[in-house]
Enzyme design. Structure first.
Site, PDB file in Angstrom:
ATOM      1  CE  LYS A 207      -3.479   4.992  -1.825  1.00 34.12           C
ATOM      2  NZ  LYS A 207      -4.315   5.261  -2.681  1.00 34.12           N
TER       3      LYS A 207
ATOM      4  CE1 TYR B  66      -3.945   2.182   0.581  1.00 30.61           C
ATOM      5  CE2 TYR B  66      -2.641   3.207   2.164  1.00 30.61           C
ATOM      6  CZ  TYR B  66      -3.749   3.074   1.490  1.00 30.61           C
ATOM      7  OH  TYR B  66      -4.509   4.361   1.544  1.00 30.61           O
TER       8      TYR B  66
HETATM    9  N1  LIG Z   1      -9.688   5.456   4.224  1.00 25.30           N
HETATM   10  C1  LIG Z   1      -8.828   6.303   4.531  1.00 25.30           C
HETATM   11  O1  LIG Z   1      -8.438   6.502   5.951  1.00 25.30           O
HETATM   12  C2  LIG Z   1      -7.863   6.533   3.532  1.00 25.30           C
HETATM   13  C3  LIG Z   1      -6.710   7.506   3.859  1.00 25.30           C
HETATM   14  C4  LIG Z   1      -5.799   7.563   2.735  1.00 25.30           C
HETATM   15  C5  LIG Z   1      -5.994   7.227   1.244  1.00 25.30           C
HETATM   16  N2  LIG Z   1      -7.470   6.651   1.244  1.00 25.30           N
HETATM   17  C6  LIG Z   1      -7.612   6.464  -0.247  1.00 25.30           C
HETATM   18  O2  LIG Z   1      -8.722   6.741  -0.714  1.00 25.30           O
HETATM   19  C7  LIG Z   1      -9.372   5.869  -1.844  1.00 25.30           C
HETATM   20  C8  LIG Z   1     -10.742   5.731  -1.376  1.00 25.30           C
HETATM   21  O3  LIG Z   1     -10.449   4.594  -0.360  1.00 25.30           O
HETATM   22  P1  LIG Z   1     -11.817   4.645   0.674  1.00 25.30           P
HETATM   23  O4  LIG Z   1     -11.096   4.888   2.148  1.00 25.30           O
HETATM   24  O5  LIG Z   1     -12.886   5.275   0.365  1.00 25.30           O
HETATM   25  O6  LIG Z   1     -12.054   2.836   0.670  1.00 25.30           O
HETATM   26  P2  LIG Z   1     -13.562   2.091   0.489  1.00 25.30           P
HETATM   27  O7  LIG Z   1     -13.189   0.742   0.431  1.00 25.30           O
HETATM   28  O8  LIG Z   1     -14.530   2.745   1.229  1.00 25.30           O
HETATM   29  O9  LIG Z   1     -13.808   2.417  -1.235  1.00 25.30           O
HETATM   30  C9  LIG Z   1     -13.020   2.269  -2.198  1.00 25.30           C
HETATM   31  C10 LIG Z   1     -13.881   2.207  -3.485  1.00 25.30           C
HETATM   32  O10 LIG Z   1     -12.898   1.403  -4.529  1.00 25.30           O
HETATM   33  C11 LIG Z   1     -13.621   0.502  -5.197  1.00 25.30           C
HETATM   34  N3  LIG Z   1     -12.508  -0.404  -5.880  1.00 25.30           N
HETATM   35  C12 LIG Z   1     -11.606  -1.019  -5.344  1.00 25.30           C
HETATM   36  N4  LIG Z   1     -10.925  -1.794  -6.072  1.00 25.30           N
HETATM   37  C13 LIG Z   1     -11.559  -1.617  -7.359  1.00 25.30           C
HETATM   38  C14 LIG Z   1     -11.212  -2.176  -8.584  1.00 25.30           C
HETATM   39  N5  LIG Z   1     -10.396  -2.963  -8.936  1.00 25.30           N
HETATM   40  N6  LIG Z   1     -11.966  -1.382  -9.737  1.00 25.30           N
HETATM   41  C15 LIG Z   1     -13.164  -0.892  -9.362  1.00 25.30           C
HETATM   42  N7  LIG Z   1     -13.310  -0.208  -8.001  1.00 25.30           N
HETATM   43  C16 LIG Z   1     -12.569  -0.666  -7.253  1.00 25.30           C
HETATM   44  C17 LIG Z   1     -14.462  -0.193  -4.016  1.00 25.30           C
HETATM   45  O11 LIG Z   1     -15.630  -1.005  -4.714  1.00 25.30           O
HETATM   46  C18 LIG Z   1     -14.939   1.019  -3.277  1.00 25.30           C
HETATM   47  O12 LIG Z   1     -16.235   1.207  -3.878  1.00 25.30           O
HETATM   48  C19 LIG Z   1      -8.210   4.847  -2.042  1.00 25.30           C
HETATM   49  O13 LIG Z   1      -7.441   5.051  -3.035  1.00 25.30           O
HETATM   50  C20 LIG Z   1      -7.159   4.646  -0.480  1.00 25.30           C
HETATM   51  O14 LIG Z   1      -6.294   4.340  -0.532  1.00 25.30           O
HETATM   52  C21 LIG Z   1      -8.025   6.034   1.975  1.00 25.30           C
END
Ligand SMILES: NC(=O)c1ccc[n+]([C@@H]2O[C@H](COP(=O)([O-])OP(=O)(O)OC[C@H]3O[C@@H](n4cnc5c(N)ncnc54)[C@H](O)[C@@H]3O)[C@@H](O)[C@H]2O)c1
Length: 300
Positions: free
Chosen positions: A172, A168
Site C-alpha cells: 500500500k 500489505y
Molecule cells: N476492507 C478494508 O478495511 C480496506 C481498507 C483499506 C483498503 N482496502 C482495500 O480495498 C480493496 C478491496 O478490498 P475489500 O476490503 O473490498 O476486500 P474483499 O475481499 O471483500 O474484496 C476483494 C476482491 O478482490 C478479488 N481478488 C483478490 N485477489 C484477486 C486476484 N488475484 N485477481 C482478481 N481478483 C482478486 C476478490 O475475489 C474480491 O472480490 C483492496 O485493495 C484492499 O486492500 C480495504
C-alpha cells in the site's frame, strides 16, 4: 488537508460512462459497481470470483464479468479489450483487487538443507504489481481517447502509517508511490487523472471484524468508500482532481495527500551546513524541464 462533503448529485455525470473495476465481486469493489450501475454507468468487472448472480440478472445490458486473476498480464489485457469491444472507450478504471498480508518475516521454517524458506509475496503481486499493470493498461487505452479518462487506485490508511501487516503495508505504500511517481506525468500533459482512496476499516471479507471491534474499531460500509471512488471519477472538468488521496473513516472524507506533501516540504528544509537542499534541487530540475533540457517533469 481538507475535509470533503461528497454530494451524490455529482455522480449523475457518470451516466453511460464505461468503467472497469478489478475485484468488483465483493466488498468495496462490489459496493462501487452497485453505485456506478445505479448512476447508469456501464461496468466491466474483472475478479477471481463471480459477483452475486442477481447483480448480473438485474443489470444484464450494463454489466459484464470476466473471471480472471489480476496477476496474469494477458488476462488483464483481455479485460480491457473486452470492455472496449462491449461498450466503447474506457472512461474510468478502479484498480481495486486486493488481499491481506501473507508473508511472515518471523517464520523459522527451513528447507531440506536447513536453510530459511523464501516468504511468499502474493500480496505484493496482487496489491501492487497488478495495480501497476492495471494502471499501465488504463494509460495505454486512455491516451488514445480524445477525452482521456480517469483512474482510481485502492491504497489504504496503511499507505502512510506503521501497520504490522508487513507485506500489505509495503504494497500500500507502493500504491502511494505509484500515485506520486505518475502524477507529474499525466494531467494536464495527458487527459488522464489519477487518484487513490485510503479507506479506514470497512466491513468486507478482508477485515477480521471481531479482533478489530475488540480494539475499538467501527466499520464503514463499502458503499461509503464507493462514494469516494465515484467522487474522484466524477470530479472532472473545472473541478478536476488529480494526484489526490481521500482518507475515509466512518463515512467521513478527507483529502490528505496535499497536506502530506506540505509536511514533506517542511521535513526537507535545508540542513544546517548541508549543500543545496533536496527542495532546491527539485526546483532546479523543474527549471531544466521547463527549458526542455530533461524529458520528465520531476514534480507537478
Ligand atoms: N476492507 C478494508 O478495511 C480496506 C481498507 C483499506 C483498503 N482496502 C482495500 O480495498 C480493496 C478491496 O478490498 P475489500 O476490503 O473490498 O476486500 P474483499 O475481499 O471483500 O474484496 C476483494 C476482491 O478482490 C478479488 N481478488 C483478490 N485477489 C484477486 C486476484 N488475484 N485477481 C482478481 N481478483 C482478486 C476478490 O475475489 C474480491 O472480490 C483492496 O485493495 C484492499 O486492500 C480495504
Amino acid at each position: 488537508m481538507t475535509d470533503i462533503n461528497i454530494d451524490d448529485s455529482a455522480f449523475a455525470s457518470l451516466k453511460d460512462k464505461v468503467v472497469i473495476v478489478t475485484g468488483g465481486s465483493s466488498g468495496i469493489g462490489l459496493g462501487t459497481v452497485k453505485l456506478l450501475l445505479a448512476t447508469g454507468a456501464k461496468v466491466v468487472i474483472g475478479d477471481l470470483n463471480p459477483p452475486p448472480q442477481e447483480l448480473l440478472d438485474d443489470h444484464g445490458q450494463s454489466v459484464k464479468f470476466l473471471q480472471l486473476d489480476v496477476t496474469h498480464w494477458k488476462s488483464l489485457v483481455a479485460l480491457f479489450k473486452q470492455a472496449k469491444e462491449a461498450y466503447g472507450p474506457i472512461d474510468h478504471v478502479f484498480a481495486n483487487a486486493g488481499i491481506t498480508g501473507k508473508a511472515n518475516f518471523f517464520d523459522d521454517t527451513t528447507d531440506e538443507n536447513g536453510d530459511p524458506i523464501e516468504p511468499k509475496y502474493s500480496t505484493i503481486d496482487i496489491n501492487l504489481t497488478s495495480v501497476m499493470n492495471t494502471v499501465k493498461l488504463a494509460i495505454f487505452y486512455m491516451k488514445q481517447q480524445k477525452d482521456g479518462g480517469s483512474i482510481v487506485m485502492a491504497a489504504s490508511a496503511s499507505s502512510f502509517q506503521r501497520f504490522s501487516n508487513v507485506d500489505y503495508t509495503t504494497a500500500k505504500h507502493g500504491v502511494l508511490g505509484l500515485l506520486r511517481g505518475l502524477t507529474p506525468l499525466l494531467h494536464p500533459r495527458l487527459p488522464i487523472r489519477l487518484n487513490a482512496i485510503a479507506p479506514s476499516w470497512t466491513d468486507t471479507n478482508l477485515t477480521p471484524r471481531p479482533i478489530l471491534e475488540a480494539a475499538g474499531a467501527t466499520f464503514q460500509t463499502p458503499h461509503a468508500v464507493a462514494r469516494s471512488v465515484a467522487f474522484f471519477m466524477s470530479s472532472g472538468g473545472d473541478s478536476a482532481r488529480h494526484g489526490q488521496l481521500i482518507f475515509s473513516h466512518d463515512g467521513k472524507y478527507r483529502e490528505i495527500e496535499e497536506g502530506m506533501l506540505e509536511m514533506v516540504k517542511v521535513l526537507l528544509e535545508p540542513l544546517e551546513g548541508g549543500g543545496a537542499s533536496n527542495l532546491e534541487i527539485m526546483e532546479g530540475l523543474k527549471k531544466l524541464f521547463a527549458q526542455g533540457k530533461i524529458q520528465m517533469p520531476p514534480a507537478a
